[in-house]
Design an enzyme around this catalytic site. Sequence first.
Site, PDB file in Angstrom:
ATOM      1  N   LYS A  11       0.818  -1.220   0.000  1.00  0.00           N
ATOM      2  CA  LYS A  11       0.000   0.000   0.000  1.00  0.00           C
ATOM      3  C   LYS A  11       0.857   1.277   0.000  1.00  0.00           C
ATOM      4  CE  LYS A  11      -4.006  -2.263   2.129  1.00  0.00           C
ATOM      5  NZ  LYS A  11      -5.160  -2.094   3.037  1.00  0.00           N
ATOM      6  N   TYR A  51     -12.535  -2.897  -4.192  1.00  0.00           N
ATOM      7  CA  TYR A  51     -13.058  -2.917  -2.820  1.00  0.00           C
ATOM      8  C   TYR A  51     -14.589  -2.890  -2.788  1.00  0.00           C
ATOM      9  CZ  TYR A  51      -8.514  -2.281  -0.454  1.00  0.00           C
ATOM     10  OH  TYR A  51      -7.239  -2.456   0.067  1.00  0.00           O
ATOM     11  N   ARG A 104       2.351  -6.371   8.822  1.00  0.00           N
ATOM     12  CA  ARG A 104       1.516  -5.278   9.346  1.00  0.00           C
ATOM     13  C   ARG A 104       2.005  -4.793  10.706  1.00  0.00           C
ATOM     14  NH1 ARG A 104      -4.086  -7.895   7.086  1.00  0.00           N
ATOM     15  NH2 ARG A 104      -4.314  -6.598   5.228  1.00  0.00           N
ATOM     16  N   ASN A 114      -2.508  -0.102   6.551  1.00  0.00           N
ATOM     17  CA  ASN A 114      -1.951  -1.305   7.172  1.00  0.00           C
ATOM     18  C   ASN A 114      -0.916  -2.019   6.297  1.00  0.00           C
ATOM     19  OD1 ASN A 114      -3.794  -2.217   5.323  1.00  0.00           O
ATOM     20  ND2 ASN A 114      -4.912  -3.568   6.706  1.00  0.00           N
ATOM     21  N   HIS A 117      -2.221  -5.540   1.424  1.00  0.00           N
ATOM     22  CA  HIS A 117      -3.486  -6.257   1.245  1.00  0.00           C
ATOM     23  C   HIS A 117      -3.138  -7.667   0.788  1.00  0.00           C
ATOM     24  CE1 HIS A 117      -7.407  -7.478  -0.258  1.00  0.00           C
ATOM     25  NE2 HIS A 117      -6.749  -7.949  -1.300  1.00  0.00           N
ATOM     26  N   GLU A 128      -9.412 -10.727  -7.875  1.00  0.00           N
ATOM     27  CA  GLU A 128      -8.518  -9.581  -7.685  1.00  0.00           C
ATOM     28  C   GLU A 128      -7.374  -9.593  -8.701  1.00  0.00           C
ATOM     29  OE1 GLU A 128      -7.555  -9.854  -3.494  1.00  0.00           O
ATOM     30  OE2 GLU A 128      -9.611  -9.313  -2.920  1.00  0.00           O
TER      31      GLU A 128
HETATM   32  P1  CMP Z   1      -7.448  -4.823   3.174  1.00  0.00           P
HETATM   33  O1  CMP Z   1      -6.863  -6.159   3.397  1.00  0.00           O
HETATM   34  O2  CMP Z   1      -6.876  -4.005   2.056  1.00  0.00           O
HETATM   35  O3  CMP Z   1      -9.029  -4.999   2.898  1.00  0.00           O
HETATM   36  C1  CMP Z   1      -9.969  -4.003   3.193  1.00  0.00           C
HETATM   37  C2  CMP Z   1      -9.355  -2.844   3.913  1.00  0.00           C
HETATM   38  O4  CMP Z   1     -10.251  -1.988   4.567  1.00  0.00           O
HETATM   39  C3  CMP Z   1      -8.482  -3.373   5.027  1.00  0.00           C
HETATM   40  O5  CMP Z   1      -7.337  -3.995   4.511  1.00  0.00           O
HETATM   41  C4  CMP Z   1      -8.223  -2.137   5.839  1.00  0.00           C
HETATM   42  O6  CMP Z   1      -7.122  -1.390   5.382  1.00  0.00           O
HETATM   43  C5  CMP Z   1      -9.497  -1.342   5.587  1.00  0.00           C
HETATM   44  N1  CMP Z   1     -10.300  -1.293   6.814  1.00  0.00           N
HETATM   45  C6  CMP Z   1     -10.890  -2.310   7.446  1.00  0.00           C
HETATM   46  N2  CMP Z   1     -11.540  -1.876   8.546  1.00  0.00           N
HETATM   47  C7  CMP Z   1     -11.341  -0.536   8.605  1.00  0.00           C
HETATM   48  C8  CMP Z   1     -11.736   0.487   9.510  1.00  0.00           C
HETATM   49  N3  CMP Z   1     -12.479   0.197  10.568  1.00  0.00           N
HETATM   50  N4  CMP Z   1     -11.348   1.752   9.238  1.00  0.00           N
HETATM   51  C9  CMP Z   1     -10.602   2.040   8.153  1.00  0.00           C
HETATM   52  N5  CMP Z   1     -10.179   1.096   7.246  1.00  0.00           N
HETATM   53  C10 CMP Z   1     -10.540  -0.171   7.488  1.00  0.00           C
END
Ligand code: CMP
Length: 140
Positions: A11, A51, A104, A114, A117, A128
């Site tokens: 990311k 997403y 992470r 984070n 992904h 994906e």
């Molecule tokens: P990812 O694995 O990319 O898949 C969906 C993403 O949504 C997840 O990682 C997080 O980065 C994001 N995400 C999930 N929960 C929250 C939250 N409560 N607030 C902000 N971002 C979130």
Amino acid sequence: MAIEKTFSIIKPNAVKKGVIGDIIKQFEENGLKISAMKLGLISKEKCELFYAEHRERPFFGELVQFMTSGPVVLLCLAGENAILKNRDIMGATDPKKANAGTIRAKHGDNVGENAVHGSDSAASAARELAIFFDKHEICN
Ligand code: CMP
């Protein structure tokens, strides 16, 4: 066990910090090989499609804004049990809850930013990968 392919994104926050190499090293040291890789910006349209399952969540706008805010690395990772293995290497979605040593825990800033992904199932991996890679771009 069969070789699986999975999809990963390094990311924008991790690219900005200069930890692409460290993250890829962690994949490779754990038996995941790179089958395809691209560095670049993703469009808002592709990001929203990617997403789509989170469209109704309160953080959707913020998530798309962040993911399109800077370059990312798109990866196809291959190996035995690659989907689950990648999720173990990444750690929990919230970096505060991720096990020590996971990507992470090391490089995530918060639940949104984070660092990486990773696909959560074989169906997600196929969906994906198809969004970001043409078939001919994935090496075996
Ligand atoms: P990812 O694995 O990319 O898949 C969906 C993403 O949504 C997840 O990682 C997080 O980065 C994001 N995400 C999930 N929960 C929250 C939250 N409560 N607030 C902000 N971002 C979130």
